[in-house]
Write a protein that holds these residues in place. Sequence first.
Motif, mmCIF file in Angstrom:
data_model
loop_
_atom_site.group_PDB
_atom_site.id
_atom_site.type_symbol
_atom_site.label_atom_id
_atom_site.label_comp_id
_atom_site.label_asym_id
_atom_site.label_seq_id
_atom_site.Cartn_x
_atom_site.Cartn_y
_atom_site.Cartn_z
ATOM 1 N N PHE A 1 0.871 -1.175 0.000
ATOM 2 C CA PHE A 1 0.000 0.000 0.000
ATOM 3 C C PHE A 1 0.909 1.227 0.000
ATOM 4 O O PHE A 1 1.543 1.537 1.001
ATOM 5 C CB PHE A 1 -0.892 -0.039 1.246
ATOM 6 C CG PHE A 1 -2.079 0.873 1.169
ATOM 7 C CD1 PHE A 1 -2.044 2.061 0.457
ATOM 8 C CD2 PHE A 1 -3.260 0.539 1.834
ATOM 9 C CE1 PHE A 1 -3.138 2.891 0.400
ATOM 10 C CE2 PHE A 1 -4.365 1.367 1.786
ATOM 11 C CZ PHE A 1 -4.294 2.547 1.062
ATOM 12 N N ASP A 2 0.953 1.908 -1.152
ATOM 13 C CA ASP A 2 1.863 3.028 -1.364
ATOM 14 C C ASP A 2 1.304 4.312 -0.750
ATOM 15 O O ASP A 2 0.094 4.476 -0.647
ATOM 16 C CB ASP A 2 2.038 3.211 -2.881
ATOM 17 C CG ASP A 2 3.347 3.898 -3.238
ATOM 18 O OD1 ASP A 2 4.094 4.285 -2.317
ATOM 19 O OD2 ASP A 2 3.617 4.024 -4.446
ATOM 20 N N ASP A 3 2.194 5.224 -0.378
ATOM 21 C CA ASP A 3 1.798 6.553 0.125
ATOM 22 C C ASP A 3 0.798 6.437 1.267
ATOM 23 O O ASP A 3 -0.141 7.237 1.364
ATOM 24 C CB ASP A 3 1.169 7.403 -0.988
ATOM 25 C CG ASP A 3 2.088 7.532 -2.194
ATOM 26 O OD1 ASP A 3 3.301 7.274 -2.034
ATOM 27 O OD2 ASP A 3 1.603 7.882 -3.276
ATOM 28 N N PHE A 4 0.973 5.444 2.125
ATOM 29 C CA PHE A 4 -0.024 5.212 3.171
ATOM 30 C C PHE A 4 -0.162 6.424 4.083
ATOM 31 O O PHE A 4 0.816 7.008 4.527
ATOM 32 C CB PHE A 4 0.330 3.980 4.012
ATOM 33 C CG PHE A 4 -0.782 3.594 4.939
ATOM 34 C CD1 PHE A 4 -1.845 2.840 4.471
ATOM 35 C CD2 PHE A 4 -0.799 4.040 6.250
ATOM 36 C CE1 PHE A 4 -2.902 2.518 5.306
ATOM 37 C CE2 PHE A 4 -1.851 3.717 7.086
ATOM 38 C CZ PHE A 4 -2.901 2.952 6.613
ATOM 39 N N ALA B 1 9.568 2.615 5.203
ATOM 40 C CA ALA B 1 9.434 4.066 5.318
ATOM 41 C C ALA B 1 10.023 4.694 4.061
ATOM 42 O O ALA B 1 11.115 4.347 3.639
ATOM 43 C CB ALA B 1 10.158 4.568 6.560
ATOM 44 N N GLU B 2 9.273 5.605 3.461
ATOM 45 C CA GLU B 2 9.746 6.264 2.238
ATOM 46 C C GLU B 2 10.375 7.610 2.559
ATOM 47 O O GLU B 2 10.063 8.230 3.568
ATOM 48 C CB GLU B 2 8.560 6.538 1.299
ATOM 49 C CG GLU B 2 7.806 5.332 0.842
ATOM 50 C CD GLU B 2 6.831 5.722 -0.270
ATOM 51 O OE1 GLU B 2 5.732 6.204 0.040
ATOM 52 O OE2 GLU B 2 7.200 5.545 -1.434
ATOM 53 N N GLY B 3 11.241 8.069 1.695
ATOM 54 C CA GLY B 3 11.793 9.419 1.812
ATOM 55 C C GLY B 3 12.748 9.591 2.992
ATOM 56 O O GLY B 3 12.792 10.658 3.608
HETATM 57 CA CA CA Z 1 5.226 6.277 -2.350
#
Ligand code: CA
Length: 642
Positions: free
Chosen positions: A535-538, A592-594
């Motif tokens: 699930f992207d950009d949660f 965790a992104e970014g």
């Molecule tokens: Ca993303």
Amino acid sequence: MVVPDATLDERFYDNPLVTGPANLRFYAGVPLTSSAGHALGALCIIDGEPHHDFSSDDCERLRELAKMAADRLELRRVEISTEKAGRTLEIFDTNPSTAFVRFDKRREVVARNAAAAALYGYKPDEGFARSFDTLVPERERAVLHDLIARAIGAGSVEGLSVPAKLHGLRRDETEFDLGLYLTCFRKKGDLTFNAHLQDLTALRLEEEELHRLANTDILTTVANRAHFYRQAEKALAGPSSSAVLMIDLDGFKDINDTLGPAVGDGVLCEVARRLEALAGPNDTVARFGGDEFAILLTGLSSAALAHDVARAAIISVAQPIFIAGHEVRVTAGCGIAVAPLHGQEAVELIGNADLALSKAKSIGRGNSFVFVTALRKEAMTRRLFNMELHRALSDDEFVLVYQPQTRLADGALTGAEALIRWLHPKHGLLAPAAFLPALEGGSLAAAVGSWILDEACAQAALWRRSGAPDFRIGVNLFGAQFRTNDLASEVFSTLERHGLPPEALELEVTENIGLDHNVLETLQRLRDCGVGIAFDDFGTGYASLSLLKRYPLSRIKIDRCFVQSMLESERDASVIRAILYMARSFDLETTAEGVETEEQRESLRRLGCEEGQGFLFSRPLPAPQFADTFGIGMPRRMAARA
Ligand code: CA
Ligand code: C2E
Ligand code: CA
């Protein structure tokens, strides 16, 4: 006789009409015979195309047509013969279904047959109307007098046209649609008339019904698209100004998906009623199909009025709709184009209102927008851009870059996310933000999605064979891939083609792919076979929590907006803690992104987040640099050359 295709019929193998330049393929014909059985000829339909679908209904209609034609011919014959003999009655009495009345120059009835008596409600042996006048209602008598006077003046009915909409007045004062055909002859020097009478009520009703069906939208009973175009053409041909409002509902698909098509239909009908209530008696409300409506406003005194109606329509549609125990709310967007300023022809005006509608919808829900010429230019640019995207795909201008995903506990490489770039021949390397919105809005998204999947899987397979056996590849999906392809089958065949096990692939979905039945089923099939679903950009969408419950997920990717401010904002840190807690209880992994700083990495690790992705580890890299940096395999292209 019906010949669906003469070229397949042996009887015509040497018929010059079939083999010669006329090239006939289809024939349907009925003999024309007089009531006395004389052959008069044939009525036929011919065509150069075959018609295998000429039905028994069609045959019946052709037979009726032939009967009408035979009647007319018969009438003409009677007319000619009575001009000589003046004896019609017997002839008409041999054709009892044709009502016939003869009257003299004072319109006194001198003879009639049984069918005429029946048509006007008299018993066969009863008397009959004395004057022909009484056979039509009073209001139509003057026209009839005039007609007959003119015939007497001219000595013939030749060239006189009987009014189209006459009525017959029955004995009991009821009326019917009268079909009247007049002939005359001279009897002892005076003109005498034969009237052939027909009850057209059934025919008219059928005609009206056909007309209605051809012009209305069956579901909502407002006008259909074709009728709307005709009305707009009419309005534009007139002197006063008019306007077209194009109206489109927001979120209608969700209503259909969640509450069922019956409720959806109910909503469309109610919206149609509300729009009708706003329209004037000379305006036209239409449904163009789906959840798209249009209003044609005529006789406008100012353009501002069109805007007022648009606003009223938006407000009216937004009122709750109660259907089958549900309270449904929809909003509408509206595009406006005013004639003659924004178009002098229907197609142009409606097209421009449509462009204004797209603009209104792009601003957000419940907006209206009046057409401006810049919209045409934008549409043109979009079209050109779309053509460029087509070229990009066919000329291999798209490339994938790879951003590593790292285990936070020990810094090990677990996989990479594939991200698309466009190596534009003029503009250089373009980031997704520059072209994905256009791509996703166009027709090409599914095809590009397929290419990405294939390319990324090929790359992952190569790296797994050359130094990174557990490497996992993340691939982002477009919503269109669920709609146009059988995505699950496509994924399975792609994995097989590259010899990848399902757990080597992780598909990334965002909340805007939606929740319809097909999406859920596809994801479930993929997950059941071991493909990862992330699930992207949660946390950034509105429905993350409800989707978390419904999607068959294996991972949550925490959006980078929370990571970026987690050290400054206690609230964002709490969101991350909550997400991690939730993921654990749903038994999902987390990335965790970014992640850009050492501090972020450390604190995410301490909170129990498993993996990280971000500039701290690496920017997205082309495959060769990625392989270099992480010491795996050879770049694919070089490997292919080797
Ligand atoms: Ca993303
Ligand atoms: P995303 O899926 O959330 O991808 C991550 C984006 O965050 C990438 O931007 C990546 O370059 C950027 N990013 C990674 N680490 C950091 C960081 O530490 N700091 C900052 N500020 N940004 C970081 P990119 O490549 O521009 O992609 C943007 C979006 O475009 C993606 O967001 C994804 O939604 C979409 N996208 C990109 N490639 C594809 C693709 O192949 N298919 C589909 N369907 N969508 C794609
Ligand atoms: Ca992603």
